[in-house]
Design a protein around this motif. Structure first.
Motif, PDB file in Angstrom:
ATOM      1  N   SER A  93     -57.122  37.611 -43.090  1.00 47.75           N
ATOM      2  CA  SER A  93     -58.461  37.615 -43.689  1.00 47.75           C
ATOM      3  C   SER A  93     -59.486  38.221 -42.741  1.00 47.75           C
ATOM      4  CB  SER A  93     -58.880  36.208 -44.117  1.00 47.75           C
ATOM      5  OG  SER A  93     -58.973  35.356 -43.006  1.00 47.75           O
ATOM      6  N   LEU A  94     -59.379  37.917 -41.436  1.00 47.98           N
ATOM      7  CA  LEU A  94     -60.316  38.513 -40.482  1.00 47.98           C
ATOM      8  C   LEU A  94     -60.033  40.000 -40.271  1.00 47.98           C
ATOM      9  CD1 LEU A  94     -60.895  35.743 -37.794  1.00 47.98           C
ATOM     10  CD2 LEU A  94     -62.572  36.751 -39.327  1.00 47.98           C
ATOM     11  N   ARG A  95     -58.766  40.378 -40.276  1.00 49.96           N
ATOM     12  CA  ARG A  95     -58.439  41.820 -40.172  1.00 49.96           C
ATOM     13  C   ARG A  95     -59.057  42.564 -41.342  1.00 49.96           C
ATOM     14  NH1 ARG A  95     -52.921  40.396 -39.174  1.00 49.96           N
ATOM     15  NH2 ARG A  95     -52.434  41.241 -41.214  1.00 49.96           N
ATOM     16  N   TYR A  97     -61.546  41.583 -43.199  1.00 53.51           N
ATOM     17  CA  TYR A  97     -63.003  41.483 -43.083  1.00 53.51           C
ATOM     18  C   TYR A  97     -63.542  42.571 -42.155  1.00 53.51           C
ATOM     19  CZ  TYR A  97     -67.463  39.695 -41.316  1.00 53.51           C
ATOM     20  OH  TYR A  97     -68.760  39.578 -40.916  1.00 53.51           O
ATOM     21  N   PHE A  98     -63.021  42.636 -40.931  1.00 48.52           N
ATOM     22  CA  PHE A  98     -63.522  43.615 -39.965  1.00 48.52           C
ATOM     23  C   PHE A  98     -63.242  45.051 -40.412  1.00 48.52           C
ATOM     24  CE2 PHE A  98     -63.263  40.021 -36.828  1.00 48.52           C
ATOM     25  CZ  PHE A  98     -64.618  39.966 -36.550  1.00 48.52           C
ATOM     26  N   SER A  99     -62.097  45.281 -41.017  1.00 41.79           N
ATOM     27  CA  SER A  99     -61.761  46.650 -41.430  1.00 41.79           C
ATOM     28  C   SER A  99     -62.602  47.123 -42.613  1.00 41.79           C
ATOM     29  CB  SER A  99     -60.272  46.779 -41.744  1.00 41.79           C
ATOM     30  OG  SER A  99     -59.944  46.022 -42.883  1.00 41.79           O
ATOM     31  N   SER A 100     -63.324  46.211 -43.256  1.00 40.69           N
ATOM     32  CA  SER A 100     -64.162  46.616 -44.394  1.00 40.69           C
ATOM     33  C   SER A 100     -65.457  47.296 -43.959  1.00 40.69           C
ATOM     34  CB  SER A 100     -64.493  45.390 -45.266  1.00 40.69           C
ATOM     35  OG  SER A 100     -65.453  44.564 -44.635  1.00 40.69           O
ATOM     36  N   PHE A 101     -65.772  47.253 -42.666  1.00 42.24           N
ATOM     37  CA  PHE A 101     -67.005  47.864 -42.166  1.00 42.24           C
ATOM     38  C   PHE A 101     -66.743  49.290 -41.690  1.00 42.24           C
ATOM     39  CE2 PHE A 101     -67.759  43.349 -41.928  1.00 42.24           C
ATOM     40  CZ  PHE A 101     -69.045  43.254 -42.424  1.00 42.24           C
ATOM     41  N   ASP A 102     -67.772  50.127 -41.803  1.00 38.03           N
ATOM     42  CA  ASP A 102     -67.680  51.500 -41.309  1.00 38.03           C
ATOM     43  C   ASP A 102     -67.945  51.559 -39.815  1.00 38.03           C
ATOM     44  OD1 ASP A 102     -67.259  52.716 -43.900  1.00 38.03           O
ATOM     45  OD2 ASP A 102     -69.356  52.220 -44.311  1.00 38.03           O
ATOM     46  N   ILE A 103     -68.837  50.698 -39.357  1.00 35.75           N
ATOM     47  CA  ILE A 103     -69.170  50.667 -37.932  1.00 35.75           C
ATOM     48  C   ILE A 103     -69.518  49.234 -37.536  1.00 35.75           C
ATOM     49  CG2 ILE A 103     -71.616  51.252 -38.303  1.00 35.75           C
ATOM     50  CD1 ILE A 103     -71.314  53.012 -35.711  1.00 35.75           C
ATOM     51  N   ILE A 104     -69.066  48.860 -36.330  1.00 34.96           N
ATOM     52  CA  ILE A 104     -69.324  47.522 -35.809  1.00 34.96           C
ATOM     53  C   ILE A 104     -69.965  47.669 -34.433  1.00 34.96           C
ATOM     54  CG2 ILE A 104     -68.304  45.340 -35.033  1.00 34.96           C
ATOM     55  CD1 ILE A 104     -66.000  45.848 -37.018  1.00 34.96           C
ATOM     56  N   LEU A 119     -59.930  44.354 -31.678  1.00 35.06           N
ATOM     57  CA  LEU A 119     -60.590  44.881 -32.870  1.00 35.06           C
ATOM     58  C   LEU A 119     -60.172  46.332 -33.127  1.00 35.06           C
ATOM     59  CD1 LEU A 119     -62.491  43.534 -34.837  1.00 35.06           C
ATOM     60  CD2 LEU A 119     -64.417  44.414 -33.529  1.00 35.06           C
ATOM     61  N   LYS A 120     -60.002  47.089 -32.047  1.00 34.15           N
ATOM     62  CA  LYS A 120     -59.575  48.489 -32.190  1.00 34.15           C
ATOM     63  C   LYS A 120     -58.200  48.600 -32.839  1.00 34.15           C
ATOM     64  CE  LYS A 120     -59.753  50.516 -28.251  1.00 34.15           C
ATOM     65  NZ  LYS A 120     -59.920  51.320 -27.037  1.00 34.15           N
ATOM     66  N   ARG A 121     -57.370  47.588 -32.672  1.00 35.42           N
ATOM     67  CA  ARG A 121     -56.025  47.610 -33.233  1.00 35.42           C
ATOM     68  C   ARG A 121     -56.034  47.520 -34.756  1.00 35.42           C
ATOM     69  NH1 ARG A 121     -53.209  43.025 -29.687  1.00 35.42           N
ATOM     70  NH2 ARG A 121     -51.624  43.229 -31.271  1.00 35.42           N
ATOM     71  N   ILE A 122     -57.141  47.072 -35.318  1.00 42.60           N
ATOM     72  CA  ILE A 122     -57.229  46.890 -36.766  1.00 42.60           C
ATOM     73  C   ILE A 122     -57.236  48.226 -37.495  1.00 42.60           C
ATOM     74  CG2 ILE A 122     -58.783  46.107 -38.593  1.00 42.60           C
ATOM     75  CD1 ILE A 122     -59.448  43.745 -36.809  1.00 42.60           C
ATOM     76  N   ARG A 123     -57.804  49.232 -36.892  1.00 40.17           N
ATOM     77  CA  ARG A 123     -57.959  50.561 -37.490  1.00 40.17           C
ATOM     78  C   ARG A 123     -58.956  50.524 -38.635  1.00 40.17           C
ATOM     79  NH1 ARG A 123     -53.849  52.038 -34.671  1.00 40.17           N
ATOM     80  NH2 ARG A 123     -51.684  52.085 -35.122  1.00 40.17           N
TER      81      ARG A 123
END
Length: 195
Positions: A93-95, A97-104, A119-123
């Motif tokens: 769920s967190l992967r 969540y974070f991957s749904s953004f264009d920029i963090i 976080l970089k591993r999520i792609r």
């Protein structure tokens, strides 16, 4: 990232700002968030932090939504990124969540390096890690230091003073607080809040 951010204004639809810290730390970050909002007015902007503090920005120009940094699974992102995926179970769920953004934008001290690497591993999203504290000995106001996180990408800085945009409920609460504490009865009486 500089080219991506400058030239992808219409492609950046979702922005996440991760900012933890005390209320003063958060308030000093508001001009940076203001710059992001002005630069990407159509983008969805979410702030992840301590909810009781991030509430200052929700629906008050800065953020469309806020989310809690103190949620289950976040601690895995601080683990050593060299461990295998089996040892670090980054929750699905967190992967997602974070991957749904264009920029963090991550405003994390050096302890955030593991968070950044994991976080970089999520792609998916572009990830900007920025230390919220200036280097030792550097004489710069904290607001100007934080603004460097977006200024480096050529974004126009239009506000350096932190502002909290109060809504009717906020003003109503303040009026009730002042009345219930017998403050401000005399016209020349000033009320000062110190944090």
């Amino acid at each position: 990232y500089s080219f991506y951010i400058k030239h992808a204004t219409n492609k950046i639809k979702k922005i996440l700002v991760v900012r933890i810290g005390a209320i003063g730390d958060f308030v000093q970050t508001l001009p940076t968030i203001y710059t992001l909002r002005k630069s990407f007015p159509e983008a969805y902007l979410e702030i992840m932090g301590y909810v009781s503090i991030a509430e200052l920005a929700k629906g008050k120009y800065y953020a469309d939504a806020i989310s809690s940094f103190d949620q289950r699974g976040i601690s895995y992102f601080f683990r050593n990124p060299e461990l295998s995926y089996q040892e670090i179970e980054l929750t699905k769920s967190l992967r997602n969540y974070f991957s749904s953004f264009d920029i963090i934008f991550l405003f994390l001290h050096s302890s955030g390096n593991n968070f950044y690497e994991n976080l970089k591993r999520i792609r998916g999203p572009e990830i900007i890690l920025f230390d919220p504290f200036p280097p030792d000995g550097e004489r710069i106001h904290i607001v100007d230091h934080l603004l460097e996180s977006v200024k480096q990408f050529g974004l126009k800085i239009s506000e350096r003073i932190p502002k909290i945009f109060l809504q009717g409920d906020d003003i109503g609460f303040a009026v009730q607080f002042i009345k219930s504490h017998d403050l401000g009865k005399k016209r020349e009486e000033r009320i000062v809040a110190i944090h």
